[in-house]
Scaffold this motif. Structure first.
Motif, PDB file in Angstrom:
ATOM      1  N   GLU A 278      27.069  -1.958  -7.564  1.00 54.72           N
ATOM      2  CA  GLU A 278      26.057  -0.917  -7.400  1.00 54.72           C
ATOM      3  C   GLU A 278      26.620   0.387  -6.851  1.00 54.72           C
ATOM      4  O   GLU A 278      26.374   1.461  -7.407  1.00 54.72           O
TER       5      GLU A 278
ATOM      6  N   LYS B 157      26.723   3.956  -8.888  1.00 53.25           N
ATOM      7  CA  LYS B 157      26.029   5.156  -8.417  1.00 53.25           C
ATOM      8  C   LYS B 157      26.999   6.311  -8.199  1.00 53.25           C
ATOM      9  O   LYS B 157      26.666   7.469  -8.457  1.00 53.25           O
TER      10      LYS B 157
ATOM     11  N   ARG C 183      17.671   0.586 -12.313  1.00 55.52           N
ATOM     12  CA  ARG C 183      17.180   0.943 -10.970  1.00 55.52           C
ATOM     13  C   ARG C 183      18.196   1.820 -10.253  1.00 55.52           C
ATOM     14  O   ARG C 183      17.825   2.803  -9.598  1.00 55.52           O
ATOM     15  N   TRP C 184      19.474   1.469 -10.355  1.00 54.63           N
ATOM     16  CA  TRP C 184      20.516   2.263  -9.695  1.00 54.63           C
ATOM     17  C   TRP C 184      20.540   3.677 -10.251  1.00 54.63           C
ATOM     18  O   TRP C 184      20.656   4.646  -9.499  1.00 54.63           O
TER      19      TRP C 184
ATOM     20  N   LYS D  10      18.118   5.271 -11.662  1.00 56.85           N
ATOM     21  CA  LYS D  10      16.923   5.987 -11.204  1.00 56.85           C
ATOM     22  C   LYS D  10      17.069   6.406  -9.745  1.00 56.85           C
ATOM     23  O   LYS D  10      16.588   7.462  -9.359  1.00 56.85           O
ATOM     24  N   ASP D  11      17.742   5.578  -8.936  1.00 53.39           N
ATOM     25  CA  ASP D  11      18.002   5.961  -7.543  1.00 53.39           C
ATOM     26  C   ASP D  11      18.799   7.259  -7.484  1.00 53.39           C
ATOM     27  O   ASP D  11      18.559   8.109  -6.635  1.00 53.39           O
TER      28      ASP D  11
END
Length: 77
Positions: free
Chosen positions: A12, A16, A53-54, A56-57
């Motif tokens: 993750e 990112k 999800r990552w 979108k973070d």
């Protein structure tokens, strides 16, 4: 390629870390989404869902139309 490897290895923080530089190097949002969808086939759906999800973070609303959010939802007609 780096992003795909980070998805497959479920890394993750590294994923990112590389999202914005990838966009700066010419990857567009559609290509990023395609990479994540392809990751579902080769690395597994749970890994691809996590990567959405990552992303979108990191990107927030820039990642509009996130297919991972629409899973299982029926559309109104």
């Amino acid at each position: 390629m780096t992003l795909a490897m980070m998805v497959a290895l479920h890394r993750e923080e590294e994923f990112k870390l590389h999202v914005r530089p990838a966009l700066g190097n010419g990857v567009n949002i559609s290509e990023l989404q395609a990479l994540l969808l392809q990751s579902a086939i080769y690395a597994g759906v749970p890994a691809a869902n996590a990567a959405f999800r990552w992303a979108k973070d990191v990107l927030g609303d820039e990642l509009a139309g996130d297919p991972a959010e629409n899973q299982g939802e029926e559309t109104e007609r």
